[in-house]
Design an enzyme around this catalytic site. Structure first.
Site, mmCIF file in Angstrom:
data_model
loop_
_atom_site.group_PDB
_atom_site.id
_atom_site.type_symbol
_atom_site.label_atom_id
_atom_site.label_comp_id
_atom_site.label_asym_id
_atom_site.label_seq_id
_atom_site.Cartn_x
_atom_site.Cartn_y
_atom_site.Cartn_z
ATOM 1 N N LYS A 43 -28.613 57.204 59.971
ATOM 2 C CA LYS A 43 -27.878 58.393 59.533
ATOM 3 C C LYS A 43 -28.696 59.186 58.491
ATOM 4 C CE LYS A 43 -23.341 56.364 60.449
ATOM 5 N NZ LYS A 43 -22.077 55.941 59.826
ATOM 6 N N TYR B 31 -17.657 61.489 67.225
ATOM 7 C CA TYR B 31 -16.622 60.835 66.417
ATOM 8 C C TYR B 31 -15.209 61.273 66.803
ATOM 9 C CZ TYR B 31 -20.171 58.732 63.398
ATOM 10 O OH TYR B 31 -21.219 57.962 62.910
ATOM 11 N N ARG C 105 -24.781 44.888 66.347
ATOM 12 C CA ARG C 105 -23.697 45.022 65.351
ATOM 13 C C ARG C 105 -23.816 43.951 64.267
ATOM 14 N NH1 ARG C 105 -19.793 49.188 65.319
ATOM 15 N NH2 ARG C 105 -18.091 47.706 65.009
ATOM 16 N N ARG D 88 -26.463 47.090 56.361
ATOM 17 C CA ARG D 88 -25.513 47.757 55.456
ATOM 18 C C ARG D 88 -25.359 47.014 54.129
ATOM 19 N NH1 ARG D 88 -21.322 49.347 60.226
ATOM 20 N NH2 ARG D 88 -22.111 51.429 60.679
ATOM 21 N N ASN E 133 -23.067 54.653 54.967
ATOM 22 C CA ASN E 133 -23.406 53.290 55.400
ATOM 23 C C ASN E 133 -24.683 53.208 56.253
ATOM 24 O OD1 ASN E 133 -22.335 54.349 57.712
ATOM 25 N ND2 ASN E 133 -20.692 52.850 57.939
ATOM 26 N N HIS F 51 -25.432 53.735 62.314
ATOM 27 C CA HIS F 51 -24.314 53.648 63.255
ATOM 28 C C HIS F 51 -24.778 52.797 64.437
ATOM 29 C CE1 HIS F 51 -21.097 54.737 66.028
ATOM 30 N NE2 HIS F 51 -22.056 54.880 66.929
ATOM 31 N N GLU G 66 -22.142 57.181 74.149
ATOM 32 C CA GLU G 66 -22.976 57.714 73.066
ATOM 33 C C GLU G 66 -24.414 57.960 73.534
ATOM 34 O OE1 GLU G 66 -22.153 54.864 69.961
ATOM 35 O OE2 GLU G 66 -20.105 55.610 69.727
#
Ligand code: CMP
Length: 159
Positions: free
Chosen positions: A12, A52, A88, A105, A115, A118, A129
């Site tokens: 991000k 989003y 993840r 994170r 954070n 993504h 996505e």
């Protein structure tokens, strides 16, 4: 049975601005994942809204759109064994306070709003996505990663 998957990851704007691209990429490369798509891009408000859409109307929605459009991101398509779940784990929980030590994170972020990364939360979101950020011709998987070269080749074994 091995299950190769593709997932979508984005560094991000805070990660890019803080100069963390290399350190974050390193986590996925160290794991042996194959990066089959990658680009730096500015997310438009329209693209942010599509990405989003499930959060539309939530209290943090406006801040989230402002954040993700506040500078360029690095968008990636990552391929590997159970990549959605595995990525993840490397990324950690949405809240950096709850994220396990050693995750991106936990190591690089303090608050949920910033954070750093993504990662898709399911195979369905990953496909959606990836489709939002990449054209099919921008994904390059016609090469063999070192891990693919050395891992168990079931076809040859069974043959
Ligand atoms: P991400 O994994 O990109 O998915 C949705 C994003 O919304 C999330 O990371 C955070 O950046 C943000 N987010 C989710 N929940 C909250 C929350 N409760 N407060 C603020 N931001 C949030």
């Amino acid at each position: 049975m091995r299950s190769e998957e593709r997932t979508f990851v984005a560094i991000k704007p805070d990660g890019v601005k803080r100069g963390l691209i290399g350190k974050i990429l390193e986590r996925f490369e160290n794991k042996g994942f194959k990066i089959v798509g990658m680009k730096l891009l500015q997310v438009t408000p329209e693209l942010a809204a599509k990405h989003y859409e499930e959060h539309y109307g939530k209290p943090f929605y406006k801040r989230l759109i402002h954040y993700i459009t506040s500078g360029p991101i690095v968008a990636m398509v990552i391929e590997g064994y159970e990549a959605v779940e595995s990525v993840r784990h490397i990324v950690g929980a949405t809240s950096p306070i709850k994220a396990d030590v050693g995750t991106i994170r936990a190591d690089f972020a303090q608050i949920m709003e910033y954070n750093v990364v993504h990662a898709s939360d399911s195979l369905e979101s990953a496909a959606r996505e990836i489709g939002l950020y990449f054209k099919p011709e921008e994904i390059y998987d016609n090469w063999q990663s070192m891990l693919e070269m050395i891992t168990f080749d079931e076809e040859r074994y069974n043959g």
